[in-house]
Design a protein around this motif. Structure first.
Motif, PDB file in Angstrom:
ATOM      1  N   GLU A  13       0.821  -1.198   0.000  1.00 62.69           N
ATOM      2  CA  GLU A  13       0.000   0.000   0.000  1.00 62.69           C
ATOM      3  C   GLU A  13       0.865   1.263   0.000  1.00 62.69           C
ATOM      4  N   LEU A  14       1.948   1.227   0.757  1.00 64.04           N
ATOM      5  CA  LEU A  14       2.856   2.368   0.783  1.00 64.04           C
ATOM      6  C   LEU A  14       3.486   2.599  -0.575  1.00 64.04           C
ATOM      7  N   LEU A  15       3.837   1.482  -1.241  1.00 64.64           N
ATOM      8  CA  LEU A  15       4.543   1.591  -2.506  1.00 64.64           C
ATOM      9  C   LEU A  15       3.637   2.098  -3.624  1.00 64.64           C
ATOM     10  N   MET A  16       2.327   1.845  -3.495  1.00 69.97           N
ATOM     11  CA  MET A  16       1.425   2.201  -4.573  1.00 69.97           C
ATOM     12  C   MET A  16       0.737   3.548  -4.349  1.00 69.97           C
ATOM     13  N   ASP A  17       1.259   4.376  -3.411  1.00 67.92           N
ATOM     14  CA  ASP A  17       0.619   5.660  -3.189  1.00 67.92           C
ATOM     15  C   ASP A  17       0.810   6.553  -4.407  1.00 67.92           C
ATOM     16  N   ALA A  18      -0.125   7.501  -4.579  1.00 70.84           N
ATOM     17  CA  ALA A  18      -0.172   8.315  -5.792  1.00 70.84           C
ATOM     18  C   ALA A  18       1.081   9.156  -6.019  1.00 70.84           C
ATOM     19  N   PRO A  19       1.624   9.869  -4.998  1.00 67.16           N
ATOM     20  CA  PRO A  19       2.816  10.699  -5.254  1.00 67.16           C
ATOM     21  C   PRO A  19       3.994   9.898  -5.787  1.00 67.16           C
ATOM     22  N   MET A  20       4.239   8.708  -5.211  1.00 65.99           N
ATOM     23  CA  MET A  20       5.367   7.907  -5.680  1.00 65.99           C
ATOM     24  C   MET A  20       5.120   7.377  -7.087  1.00 65.99           C
ATOM     25  N   PHE A  21       3.851   7.065  -7.388  1.00 65.43           N
ATOM     26  CA  PHE A  21       3.524   6.597  -8.735  1.00 65.43           C
ATOM     27  C   PHE A  21       3.786   7.699  -9.761  1.00 65.43           C
ATOM     28  N   VAL A  22       3.426   8.937  -9.409  1.00 66.87           N
ATOM     29  CA  VAL A  22       3.680  10.075 -10.307  1.00 66.87           C
ATOM     30  C   VAL A  22       5.182  10.270 -10.503  1.00 66.87           C
ATOM     31  N   LYS A  23       5.935  10.120  -9.413  1.00 65.98           N
ATOM     32  CA  LYS A  23       7.393  10.234  -9.522  1.00 65.98           C
ATOM     33  C   LYS A  23       7.966   9.171 -10.460  1.00 65.98           C
ATOM     34  N   MET A  24       7.442   7.955 -10.352  1.00 66.35           N
ATOM     35  CA  MET A  24       7.929   6.886 -11.208  1.00 66.35           C
ATOM     36  C   MET A  24       7.628   7.173 -12.671  1.00 66.35           C
ATOM     37  N   MET A  25       6.432   7.701 -12.956  1.00 66.65           N
ATOM     38  CA  MET A  25       6.087   8.037 -14.334  1.00 66.65           C
ATOM     39  C   MET A  25       6.984   9.165 -14.856  1.00 66.65           C
ATOM     40  N   LEU A  26       7.264  10.142 -13.989  1.00 67.78           N
ATOM     41  CA  LEU A  26       8.177  11.224 -14.364  1.00 67.78           C
ATOM     42  C   LEU A  26       9.572  10.678 -14.646  1.00 67.78           C
ATOM     43  N   MET A  27      10.004   9.717 -13.822  1.00 63.21           N
ATOM     44  CA  MET A  27      11.315   9.105 -14.029  1.00 63.21           C
ATOM     45  C   MET A  27      11.385   8.386 -15.376  1.00 63.21           C
ATOM     46  N   GLN A  28      10.317   7.666 -15.719  1.00 64.52           N
ATOM     47  CA  GLN A  28      10.311   6.959 -17.004  1.00 64.52           C
ATOM     48  C   GLN A  28      10.366   7.946 -18.165  1.00 64.52           C
ATOM     49  N   ALA A  29       9.689   9.082 -18.019  1.00 63.44           N
ATOM     50  CA  ALA A  29       9.728  10.101 -19.068  1.00 63.44           C
ATOM     51  C   ALA A  29      11.134  10.681 -19.218  1.00 63.44           C
ATOM     52  N   LEU A  30      11.801  10.959 -18.082  1.00 61.33           N
ATOM     53  CA  LEU A  30      13.164  11.499 -18.128  1.00 61.33           C
ATOM     54  C   LEU A  30      14.128  10.504 -18.750  1.00 61.33           C
ATOM     55  N   VAL A  31      14.064   9.259 -18.288  1.00 59.27           N
ATOM     56  CA  VAL A  31      14.962   8.229 -18.818  1.00 59.27           C
ATOM     57  C   VAL A  31      14.707   8.020 -20.307  1.00 59.27           C
ATOM     58  N   GLY A  32      13.429   7.977 -20.708  1.00 56.95           N
ATOM     59  CA  GLY A  32      13.099   7.790 -22.116  1.00 56.95           C
ATOM     60  C   GLY A  32      13.610   8.922 -22.982  1.00 56.95           C
ATOM     61  N   PHE A  33      13.477  10.164 -22.493  1.00 54.10           N
ATOM     62  CA  PHE A  33      13.928  11.319 -23.274  1.00 54.10           C
ATOM     63  C   PHE A  33      15.437  11.304 -23.467  1.00 54.10           C
ATOM     64  N   PHE A  34      16.177  11.083 -22.370  1.00 54.30           N
ATOM     65  CA  PHE A  34      17.633  11.123 -22.483  1.00 54.30           C
ATOM     66  C   PHE A  34      18.185   9.898 -23.210  1.00 54.30           C
ATOM     67  N   LEU A  35      17.473   8.785 -23.151  1.00 46.10           N
ATOM     68  CA  LEU A  35      17.873   7.633 -23.964  1.00 46.10           C
ATOM     69  C   LEU A  35      17.711   7.954 -25.448  1.00 46.10           C
ATOM     70  N   TYR A  36      16.628   8.635 -25.776  1.00 46.31           N
ATOM     71  CA  TYR A  36      16.415   9.035 -27.175  1.00 46.31           C
ATOM     72  C   TYR A  36      17.530   9.963 -27.650  1.00 46.31           C
ATOM     73  N   VAL A  37      17.878  10.957 -26.823  1.00 50.00           N
ATOM     74  CA  VAL A  37      18.939  11.909 -27.187  1.00 50.00           C
ATOM     75  C   VAL A  37      20.273  11.179 -27.334  1.00 50.00           C
ATOM     76  N   ASN A  38      20.596  10.301 -26.380  1.00 48.01           N
ATOM     77  CA  ASN A  38      21.856   9.560 -26.443  1.00 48.01           C
ATOM     78  C   ASN A  38      21.914   8.644 -27.662  1.00 48.01           C
ATOM     79  N   CYS A  39      20.808   7.966 -27.951  1.00 50.26           N
ATOM     80  CA  CYS A  39      20.786   7.073 -29.117  1.00 50.26           C
ATOM     81  C   CYS A  39      20.934   7.868 -30.410  1.00 50.26           C
ATOM     82  N   LEU A  40      20.333   9.057 -30.457  1.00 44.67           N
ATOM     83  CA  LEU A  40      20.478   9.914 -31.636  1.00 44.67           C
ATOM     84  C   LEU A  40      21.929  10.349 -31.813  1.00 44.67           C
ATOM     85  N   MET A  41      22.607  10.631 -30.707  1.00 44.42           N
ATOM     86  CA  MET A  41      24.016  11.031 -30.787  1.00 44.42           C
ATOM     87  C   MET A  41      24.908   9.859 -31.180  1.00 44.42           C
ATOM     88  N   ILE A  42      24.619   8.678 -30.645  1.00 44.66           N
ATOM     89  CA  ILE A  42      25.387   7.491 -31.041  1.00 44.66           C
ATOM     90  C   ILE A  42      25.188   7.215 -32.524  1.00 44.66           C
TER      91      ILE A  42
END
Length: 317
Positions: A13-42
């Motif tokens: 229940e603690l792990l599935m709270d809304a603020p942490m879920f939003v943080k995880m989604m934000l993290m996936q967006a950040l990782v996805g964006f910088f992976l795209y930039v890095n792959c484009l540079m490679i």
């Protein structure tokens, strides 16, 4: 038995709270964006043969590859910790060894890039003789060999103290899981401290040498030398952030058995500040500040539309 079930359910229940879920989604967006930039540079590096013979661009490509791998693997570990996913202990050990090696490889590559700038600015006549394919091969061999020292030590030390039974169990994977005894964490910290001091000494040495060369340079070469000086400064800041991530397991460990929610919040903060942030600087330092690389990057980012528009403007004239 019932108390353990209640404990597990309360943790979920603690792990599935809304603020942490939003943080995880934000993290996936950040990782996805910088992976795209890095792959484009490679991709830009691989498509332009002119970069293949230049040591600094080869080191930059390795940095992009290592940064991308670290972001993906660390994100996988964070997701596993967030959802309390258990994997086989041997698979976890392999993943931790790989992450530890890559984590050390990143700052060592930064140091090598600073040394390359030092040779190019302070020894321009010898740069072509030093920067050869043979030298690069031995340089990469040294970087990866040193990078594996901490991971191999942690792995061997863990095998020396662990019983055979836990190796066949399923665990929530994390880098701290291989630090079974206190002396292992202390020994690992000493090794990383030695690496940190050596890297700082090399960075300071290259900065001082390039600064002296900048003062003595003619007006024609002053801009290039000053740009290299700023590059070394950015690398020093990036190195500081990379080194700080070595301390994150020791910051997180006290919360591992205390409070899962606090542990995940601390791990999330460390991941953003000391893993994602330093890897945002790599595209900035070379991908955007380097005119030659930025031209190729813009061409492929726009799917070749920039060169097409330039041709049309020339034909109109």
């Amino acid at each position: 038995m019932q108390s353990s079930q209640v404990n597990i359910s309360s943790k979920s229940e603690l792990l599935m709270d809304a603020p942490m879920f939003v943080k995880m989604m934000l993290m996936q967006a950040l990782v996805g964006f910088f992976l795209y930039v890095n792959c484009l540079m490679i991709f830009t590096f691989l498509k332009k043969e002119v970069f293949w013979e230049d040591t600094r661009y080869i080191l930059f490509a390795q940095m992009l590859f290592v940064d991308s791998a670290v972001m993906v693997l660390t994100d996988v570990l964070l997701i596993g910790s967030f959802y309390q996913l258990r994997i086989h202990m041997i698979s976890c050990i392999i993943m931790c060894v790989v992450v530890s090696t890559l984590t050390c490889c990143s700052p060592l590559t930064l140091v090598a890039m600073c040394l390359e700038r030092y040779v190019a600015i302070c020894m321009p006549l010898r740069h072509a003789n030093i920067s050869t394919s043979r030298t690069r091969f031995f340089g990469f061999l040294i970087i990866w060999s040193i990078s594996s020292i901490t991971a191999l030590f942690t792995f061997i030390a863990y095998l020396s103290v662990v019983r055979p039974g836990p190796l066949f169990s399923y665990v929530i994977c994390g880098l701290e899981i291989m630090l079974e005894k206190e002396w292992q964490a202390q020994a690992r910290a000493v090794i990383l401290l030695v690496f940190f001091l050596l890297m700082i000494i090399i960075i300071v040495f290259t900065y001082i040498k390039i600064m002296i060369a900048a003062r003595a340079a003619s007006s024609e070469k002053k801009n290039s030398t000053n740009k290299s000086l700023r590059t070394v400064l950015l690398h020093a800041f990036q190195l500081f952030l990379c080194i700080m991530q070595f301390l994150t397991p020791y910051i997180e460990m006290p919360f591992w058995k205390l409070d899962v929610k606090v542990f995940n919040n601390v791990r999330y903060t460390n991941l953003v500040v000391f893993i994602i942030a330093p890897r945002c600087l790599s595209p900035l330092i070379y991908g955007l500040r380097d005119e030659k690389f930025f031209a190729g990057l813009r061409h492929y980012a726009m799917c070749g539309l920039t060169s097409l528009s330039q041709r049309r403007s020339v034909n109109r004239k």
